[in-house]
Write a protein that holds these residues in place. Structure first.
Motif, PDB file in Angstrom:
ATOM      1  N   ARG A 162       0.828  -1.196   0.000  1.00  0.00           N
ATOM      2  CA  ARG A 162       0.000   0.000   0.000  1.00  0.00           C
ATOM      3  C   ARG A 162       0.863   1.246   0.000  1.00  0.00           C
ATOM      4  O   ARG A 162       1.927   1.290   0.603  1.00  0.00           O
ATOM      5  CB  ARG A 162      -0.895   0.004   1.236  1.00  0.00           C
ATOM      6  CG  ARG A 162      -1.989  -1.045   1.199  1.00  0.00           C
ATOM      7  CD  ARG A 162      -2.760  -1.050   2.504  1.00  0.00           C
ATOM      8  NE  ARG A 162      -3.881  -1.971   2.443  1.00  0.00           N
ATOM      9  CZ  ARG A 162      -4.648  -2.284   3.483  1.00  0.00           C
ATOM     10  NH1 ARG A 162      -4.388  -1.756   4.662  1.00  0.00           N
ATOM     11  NH2 ARG A 162      -5.651  -3.123   3.349  1.00  0.00           N
TER      12      ARG A 162
ATOM     13  N   TYR B 213      -2.428   5.916   0.705  1.00  0.00           N
ATOM     14  CA  TYR B 213      -3.518   5.029   1.108  1.00  0.00           C
ATOM     15  C   TYR B 213      -3.611   4.982   2.637  1.00  0.00           C
ATOM     16  O   TYR B 213      -4.690   5.122   3.217  1.00  0.00           O
ATOM     17  CB  TYR B 213      -3.281   3.625   0.548  1.00  0.00           C
ATOM     18  CG  TYR B 213      -4.364   2.624   0.909  1.00  0.00           C
ATOM     19  CD1 TYR B 213      -5.391   2.322   0.021  1.00  0.00           C
ATOM     20  CD2 TYR B 213      -4.359   1.979   2.148  1.00  0.00           C
ATOM     21  CE1 TYR B 213      -6.385   1.417   0.351  1.00  0.00           C
ATOM     22  CE2 TYR B 213      -5.360   1.072   2.494  1.00  0.00           C
ATOM     23  CZ  TYR B 213      -6.359   0.792   1.592  1.00  0.00           C
ATOM     24  OH  TYR B 213      -7.338  -0.105   1.926  1.00  0.00           O
TER      25      TYR B 213
ATOM     26  N   ALA C 137     -18.698   5.594  -2.291  1.00  0.00           N
ATOM     27  CA  ALA C 137     -18.049   4.505  -3.031  1.00  0.00           C
ATOM     28  C   ALA C 137     -16.558   4.454  -2.720  1.00  0.00           C
ATOM     29  O   ALA C 137     -15.975   3.375  -2.554  1.00  0.00           O
ATOM     30  CB  ALA C 137     -18.274   4.701  -4.531  1.00  0.00           C
ATOM     31  N   ALA C 138     -15.921   5.629  -2.621  1.00  0.00           N
ATOM     32  CA  ALA C 138     -14.491   5.666  -2.288  1.00  0.00           C
ATOM     33  C   ALA C 138     -14.245   5.159  -0.868  1.00  0.00           C
ATOM     34  O   ALA C 138     -13.243   4.493  -0.595  1.00  0.00           O
ATOM     35  CB  ALA C 138     -13.963   7.090  -2.436  1.00  0.00           C
TER      36      ALA C 138
ATOM     37  N   TYR D  14     -15.808   2.819   0.652  1.00  0.00           N
ATOM     38  CA  TYR D  14     -15.846   1.358   0.647  1.00  0.00           C
ATOM     39  C   TYR D  14     -14.591   0.747   0.024  1.00  0.00           C
ATOM     40  O   TYR D  14     -14.414  -0.471   0.087  1.00  0.00           O
ATOM     41  CB  TYR D  14     -17.100   0.863  -0.069  1.00  0.00           C
ATOM     42  CG  TYR D  14     -18.356   1.014   0.753  1.00  0.00           C
ATOM     43  CD1 TYR D  14     -18.499   0.320   1.955  1.00  0.00           C
ATOM     44  CD2 TYR D  14     -19.399   1.850   0.353  1.00  0.00           C
ATOM     45  CE1 TYR D  14     -19.642   0.452   2.728  1.00  0.00           C
ATOM     46  CE2 TYR D  14     -20.544   1.986   1.124  1.00  0.00           C
ATOM     47  CZ  TYR D  14     -20.653   1.283   2.305  1.00  0.00           C
ATOM     48  OH  TYR D  14     -21.787   1.416   3.080  1.00  0.00           O
ATOM     49  N   HIS D  15     -13.758   1.564  -0.542  1.00  0.00           N
ATOM     50  CA  HIS D  15     -12.458   1.082  -1.013  1.00  0.00           C
ATOM     51  C   HIS D  15     -11.534   0.794   0.169  1.00  0.00           C
ATOM     52  O   HIS D  15     -10.593   0.003   0.053  1.00  0.00           O
ATOM     53  CB  HIS D  15     -11.832   2.138  -1.936  1.00  0.00           C
ATOM     54  CG  HIS D  15     -10.492   1.769  -2.478  1.00  0.00           C
ATOM     55  ND1 HIS D  15     -10.278   0.684  -3.298  1.00  0.00           N
ATOM     56  CD2 HIS D  15      -9.271   2.346  -2.297  1.00  0.00           C
ATOM     57  CE1 HIS D  15      -8.995   0.606  -3.603  1.00  0.00           C
ATOM     58  NE2 HIS D  15      -8.364   1.598  -3.013  1.00  0.00           N
ATOM     59  N   TYR D  16     -11.827   1.424   1.311  1.00  0.00           N
ATOM     60  CA  TYR D  16     -10.961   1.292   2.488  1.00  0.00           C
ATOM     61  C   TYR D  16     -11.541   0.360   3.554  1.00  0.00           C
ATOM     62  O   TYR D  16     -10.779  -0.294   4.283  1.00  0.00           O
ATOM     63  CB  TYR D  16     -10.714   2.672   3.104  1.00  0.00           C
ATOM     64  CG  TYR D  16      -9.903   3.577   2.214  1.00  0.00           C
ATOM     65  CD1 TYR D  16      -8.516   3.610   2.299  1.00  0.00           C
ATOM     66  CD2 TYR D  16     -10.530   4.388   1.263  1.00  0.00           C
ATOM     67  CE1 TYR D  16      -7.766   4.432   1.477  1.00  0.00           C
ATOM     68  CE2 TYR D  16      -9.789   5.210   0.425  1.00  0.00           C
ATOM     69  CZ  TYR D  16      -8.401   5.220   0.541  1.00  0.00           C
ATOM     70  OH  TYR D  16      -7.656   6.024  -0.296  1.00  0.00           O
TER      71      TYR D  16
ATOM     72  N   ARG E  65     -15.057  -2.389   4.541  1.00  0.00           N
ATOM     73  CA  ARG E  65     -16.218  -3.099   3.995  1.00  0.00           C
ATOM     74  C   ARG E  65     -17.533  -2.452   4.412  1.00  0.00           C
ATOM     75  O   ARG E  65     -18.459  -2.347   3.615  1.00  0.00           O
ATOM     76  CB  ARG E  65     -16.223  -4.555   4.483  1.00  0.00           C
ATOM     77  CG  ARG E  65     -15.159  -5.439   3.885  1.00  0.00           C
ATOM     78  CD  ARG E  65     -15.395  -6.894   4.274  1.00  0.00           C
ATOM     79  NE  ARG E  65     -15.585  -7.055   5.709  1.00  0.00           N
ATOM     80  CZ  ARG E  65     -14.579  -7.205   6.576  1.00  0.00           C
ATOM     81  NH1 ARG E  65     -13.334  -7.202   6.135  1.00  0.00           N
ATOM     82  NH2 ARG E  65     -14.815  -7.353   7.856  1.00  0.00           N
TER      83      ARG E  65
END
Length: 200
Positions: free
Chosen positions: A5, A9, A46-47, A49-51, A53
């Motif tokens: 990562r 991030y 949406a972004a 949920y990239h990090y 769940r």
């Protein structure tokens, strides 16, 4: 092989966890939505949920991250090989200072740990038990007769009651800083510890 990562991030994840802790502490876990967390972080849902769940994972990461940082403080103090009284004094001082900078995370830990899924809750509580055990060991190293009387753990919990309650009323700089308050807490507890009598 998984790609490591990026620092960006990790920084963004840290921001998300900090903002989630702030919202959970201010309005409660149940009343906080993922939309609110995303808005506080300046990202889309949406972004977000990239990090993580879901909101459950957010709560778990906030609580577990906090207790892991406290555990790291314990390990750092124990690694110094201090005699009993300076060891306990250092543990108390470091925790008071740490809590001052993590009031939101600490409120989440104390108020919402029971909302965690069973596996996450057990991870958090297991680390908490190690932290409490280190304090109890330091206390009983200073007064071994308290361990023999099985008083070292109740006294440790009284100490944590004093430290844990601080986040509900302490406002840094009004009039004391955390650095000024920390030795006062240590003085108060260590001064009283010497007066504790074992039951007949």
């Amino acid at each position: 092989m998984a790609r490591p990562r990026s620092a960006a991030y990790d920084d963004q994840l840290d921001l998300i966890l900090a903002q989630a802790a702030t919202l959970f502490a201010a309005q409660g876990y149940a009343a906080t939505s993922m939309n609110q967390v995303a808005a506080a972080c300046g990202v889309t849902k949406a972004a977000l949920y990239h990090y993580v769940r879901d909101k459950h994972e957010l709560l778990a990461r906030v609580a577990e991250g906090h207790v892991r940082r406290l555990h790291a403080l314990v390990e750092e103090v124990l690694g110094q090989g201090l005699p009993p009284e300076p060891r306990l004094r250092s543990l108390i001082t470091r925790f008071v200072q740490a809590y001052a900078g993590a009031a939101n995370e600490h409120r989440v830990l104390t108020e919402d740990v029971n909302l965690l899924a069973e596996d996450a809750r057990e991870r958090v509580l297991s680390i908490e038990r190690q932290v409490v055990g280190a304090f109890a060991d330091a206390l009983s190293a200073l007064r071994p007769e308290l361990r023999a009387a099985d008083l070292h753990k109740p006294l440790t919990m009284l100490l944590f009651g004093m430290i844990n309650w601080m986040f509900t009323w302490f406002r840094p700089g009004e009039p004391l800083t955390p650095e000024q308050m920390a030795p006062m807490v240590a003085d108060l507890f260590l001064g009283g510890l010497g007066a504790v009598r074992c039951p007949a």
